[in-house]
Design an enzyme around this catalytic site. Structure first.
Site, PDB file in Angstrom:
ATOM      1  N   ASP A 118      12.005 -21.533  17.747  1.00  0.00           N
ATOM      2  CA  ASP A 118      10.733 -20.678  17.041  1.00  0.00           C
ATOM      3  C   ASP A 118      10.307 -19.540  18.154  1.00  0.00           C
ATOM      4  O   ASP A 118      11.072 -19.431  19.147  1.00  0.00           O
ATOM      5  CB  ASP A 118       9.581 -21.668  16.925  1.00  0.00           C
ATOM      6  CG  ASP A 118       8.748 -20.991  15.820  1.00  0.00           C
ATOM      7  OD1 ASP A 118       8.958 -19.655  15.627  1.00  0.00           O
ATOM      8  OD2 ASP A 118       8.013 -21.507  15.345  1.00  0.00           O
TER       9      ASP A 118
HETATM   10  C1  BGC Z   1       6.549 -19.282  13.311  1.00  0.00           C
HETATM   11  C2  BGC Z   1       7.965 -19.618  12.578  1.00  0.00           C
HETATM   12  C3  BGC Z   1       8.467 -18.244  11.937  1.00  0.00           C
HETATM   13  C4  BGC Z   1       8.805 -17.506  13.260  1.00  0.00           C
HETATM   14  C5  BGC Z   1       9.449 -16.178  12.913  1.00  0.00           C
HETATM   15  C6  BGC Z   1       6.752 -18.393  14.295  1.00  0.00           C
HETATM   16  O1  BGC Z   1       5.659 -17.595  14.834  1.00  0.00           O
HETATM   17  O2  BGC Z   1       6.043 -20.330  13.886  1.00  0.00           O
HETATM   18  O3  BGC Z   1       7.627 -20.468  11.331  1.00  0.00           O
HETATM   19  O4  BGC Z   1       9.648 -18.649  11.362  1.00  0.00           O
HETATM   20  O5  BGC Z   1       7.592 -17.100  13.731  1.00  0.00           O
HETATM   21  O6  BGC Z   1       8.618 -15.100  12.244  1.00  0.00           O
END
Ligand code: BGC
Length: 719
Positions: free
Chosen positions: A267
């Protein structure tokens, strides 16, 4: 392309080029990009060289066919080996046509329509040049304080698995190489992100491996069984180790045990977060832990880019780990057909045709109507067109109804409740805001009371702003903001029939609303067509059919409250129970305000003739549960018939009920249908103390009914 092609390509790559393939950067870093955007967070002070960008493997958050083509074209000029970029983005509940938030989609219990919405989202995004979506999010959720519950389909492992499966199928289509209007899916957040302590985002997760396997893992597994090409790790720890550096989760479970050979991505910034988590002293250690644990792509930090080469040269990391990770990324690029056509589906003309097309909007409207849940109705709904209505509240004309993660969805394109009602009535509706969403108590209150005084019926459109849920949207108070509660209070004093329509991303504590209104329609964040769908429901052109997939607590102190809980040794209400020394609260019931599976309709249904085909089940054979459901009211409706099973005595304690099947049926007035469910020994298996997945012979209770709390029962014996 052939394996030979990919192997040859890998051989030609330098270590720096390989390491850069594992890097994911946001759009503003790329030379071909015009949507410059802002570089935030950990990237601000990092040393991102031109060389690194030229060799980077994937892009986060680019959108638009022209933009994505420009980025890819420029990249292919700069990249020595002509390796195309993978374009990844968060297409969660729609790209430009926005569907209801996933928690609402869950409430539809409509797998077919959920699949169609994923397919449409994929189509719109794929013609806009995107290759991979960071969806579905399948984290099991039991705590409405956590803002991200709106991204999940709810509290049940089986139902979440069903939605995971159809969403992956909807996004990915049959074949990513031939279908240029499909996207690769990335199931997230592995694992157990939904169990963040206290509902505080990014917080610790602590649970036994048995609970993890029994409740939290099944939905990820279902997404992988459906072919999800990618998995994203979670921010949280699992048993003391951040998921992103967790070898047991990634290498042992995902890769070895489940045989997942797709791409694993962190993530946002989660590799570097191992430092504040306190399991890595510095970036180099974080990189070492992540690659050893099995992580392929590092999103938005540069620990791999800065340290992997050195770690390999020092012999701390085996070079084969790098090669394997790169190969998986090249294979995904190949599966998407990017070596043949790096621009894939990106097509400005198709974008014009497809984005927000009438067909897409119609599906969004249908799904929004099916996602709303009628929580209370005391002889007010449906409204009659002749009634004089006052539409009051911050969401009467409020356009913030798309919800978090609505990508290119524009609130300007959203149909408000007012617009939806006016479309239907063909005349102006009297409107007053009465209150802001949060601050500004009393805004326009006088005007609201004036129009309410003149009306036959008052519709209150209330809720949370979209930023009050979603990522980093945790709250300890899950009531409507005070300003709106005051508005409800004042309006209720008029003593007129009052309906509340709620816009929110989580189960709310509804005290102050439920007791002061005659009807409550939970509309969630319903998406682009929200107001039109709500008007259909309010006026009875569509009969409400949604049912909750996450319990609504009586108050926040009850949280977590979920239907598939255990009995405890001192259950409240048992025949021999004491008054005080039982598992209870002194100041609140144990049961939620509205349970899992609950939702009303404008008609009524009778369940009778519930029977089992036998009172014993042998492994390898099946048992049939049958129930007759009759529409006993005056209008047609869709009913969600639910089947639950309880294992009466297990080796470990077993939930009081577990959803094992459901069927959505349409019944005209007076019509009856017999619904059949097949029960097999496999459905009775659970994780034992030694983690084996087996069933126990003995007695089981089967329940059927319209919700988890309103059931009839039969028993059988597994022999
Ligand atoms: C979130 C994810 C997301 C990623 C990319 C993160 O802050 O937890 O769910 O896919 O950002 O945008």
């Amino acid at each position: 392309m052939t394996d030979q092609f990919l192997n040859d390509l890998l051989k030609k790559m330098t270590t720096e080029e390989k390491v850069a393939q594992l890097m994911q950067l946001a759009t503003p870093f790329f030379k071909g990009a015009s949507n410059s955007g802002e570089i935030t967070g950990p990237m601000v002070n990092m040393n991102i060289t031109d060389e690194l960008v030229e060799n980077t493997g994937s892009v986060l958050g680019a959108w638009g066919a022209a933009e994505i083509k420009a980025i890819q074209e420029r990249h292919l000029k700069d990249n020595r080996l002509g390796i195309p970029l993978l374009m990844m983005a968060d297409v969660i509940h729609g790209y430009r046509t926005i569907f209801p938030v996933p928690l609402a989609i869950g409430s539809s219990w409509d797998l077919e329509l959920a699949e169609k919405s994923a397919q449409i989202a994929a189509k719109e995004a794929a013609v806009a040049g995107i290759h991979v979506t960071f969806a579905p999010m399948v984290d099991l959720v039991r705590d409405p304080r956590w803002g991200r519950v709106m991204e999940s389909t709810g509290e049940d492992p089986y139902l979440n698995g069903e939605f995971a499966r159809v969403q992956v199928r909807g996004f990915q289509g049959k074949n990513l190489k031939d279908d240029m209007e499909a996207l690769a899916a990335c199931v997230k957040h592995f694992a157990a992100y939904g169990a963040a302590e206290g509902g505080r985002d990014y917080n610790t997760v602590n649970m036994s491996e048995r609970d993890l396997r029994e409740y939290y893992l099944p939905a990820y597994k279902a997404a992988l069984d459906a072919g999800s090409e990618m998995v994203m790790t979670a921010f949280n720890t699992v048993d003391g180790i951040p998921a992103t550096g967790n070898k047991k989760l990634m290498r042992d479970l995902l890769r070895e045990e489940w045989g997942f050979d797709g791409v694993l991505i962190s993530d946002w910034g989660a590799v570097k977060e191992m430092i504040p988590h306190g399991i890595a002293a510095n970036e180099k250690e974080a990189a070492e832990k992540a690659i050893k644990a099995g992580l392929d792509i590092e999103m938005m930090t540069t620990t791999y880019a800065s340290h992997l080469k050195e770690l390999i040269e020092e012999g701390k990391v085996d070079g084969s780990l790098l090669n394997e990770a790169v190969m998986r990324i090249l294979e995904l690029k190949d599966k998407l057909g990017l070596f043949e056509n790096p621009y894939r589906g990106a097509d400005e003309e198709r974008e014009k045709e497809l984005l927000l097309s009438e067909e897409h909007r119609n599906t969004a409207k249908e799904l929004a109507a099916k996602s709303c849940v009628l929580l209370k109705n005391e002889h007010v709904l449906p409204l009659k067109k002749e009634q004089k209505v006052a539409l009051v509240g911050p969401f009467a004309e409020g356009k913030d109804i798309l919800g978090p993660w609505s990508f290119l969805g524009s609130t300007d394109e959203a149909i408000t409740v007012k617009a939806g009602m006016e479309q239907k009535l063909g005349e102006k509706v009297k409107v007053a805001k009465g209150s802001d969403i949060e601050a500004g108590e009393g805004t326009d209150l006088e005007q609201a009371i004036n129009i309410a005084n003149e009306a036959d019926v008052i519709v209150l459109a209330l809720g949370e702003a979209s930023e009050m849920s979603g990522e980093a949207g945790s709250r300890t108070n899950i009531k409507l903001p005070d300003a709106q509660l005051k508005l409800v209070e004042e309006i209720s004093k008029l003593g007129k029939p009052t309906v509340a329509v709620l816009f929110n991303g989580r189960p709310l504590d509804l005290q102050g609303v439920i007791d002061k209104t005659d009807a409550v329609l939970e509309a969630w964040f319903p998406g682009t067509e929200g107001g039109a769908a709500i008007a259909d429901l309010l006026y009875g052109d569509v009969n409400p059919s949604g049912k909750l997939t996450m319990s609504f607590p009586q108050n926040v102190g009850q949280v977590p409250v979920y239907y598939n809980h255990f009995n405890t040794g001192r259950p409240k209400g048992a025949p021999d129970a004491q008054i005080r020394y039982v598992s209870q609260y002194l100041d609140s019931p144990n049961s939620p305000l509205f349970p899992f599976g609950y939702g009303l309709s404008y008609t009524t249904y009778a369940y009778d003739q519930f029977s089992l085909s036998a009172n014993t089940l042998h492994a390898g054979e099946t048992l049939t549960a049958q129930v007759n459901v009759t529409n006993t009211g005056k209008v047609a409706g869709d009913e969600i018939v639910q089947l639950y099973i309880q294992d009466k005595v297990g080796e470990v304690v077993r939930p009081l009920k577990e959803l094992k099947g459901f069927e959505k049926i349409h019944l005209g007035p007076g019509e009856s249908k017999t619904v059949e469910f097949t029960i097999t020994e496999e459905q009775l298996r659970y994780h034992h103390a030694d983690l084996s997945l087996t069933s126990d012979p003995g007695e089981f209770t089967v329940y059927v009914g319209p919700s988890s709390a309103e059931v009839q029962e039969q028993t059988f014996e597994l022999v």
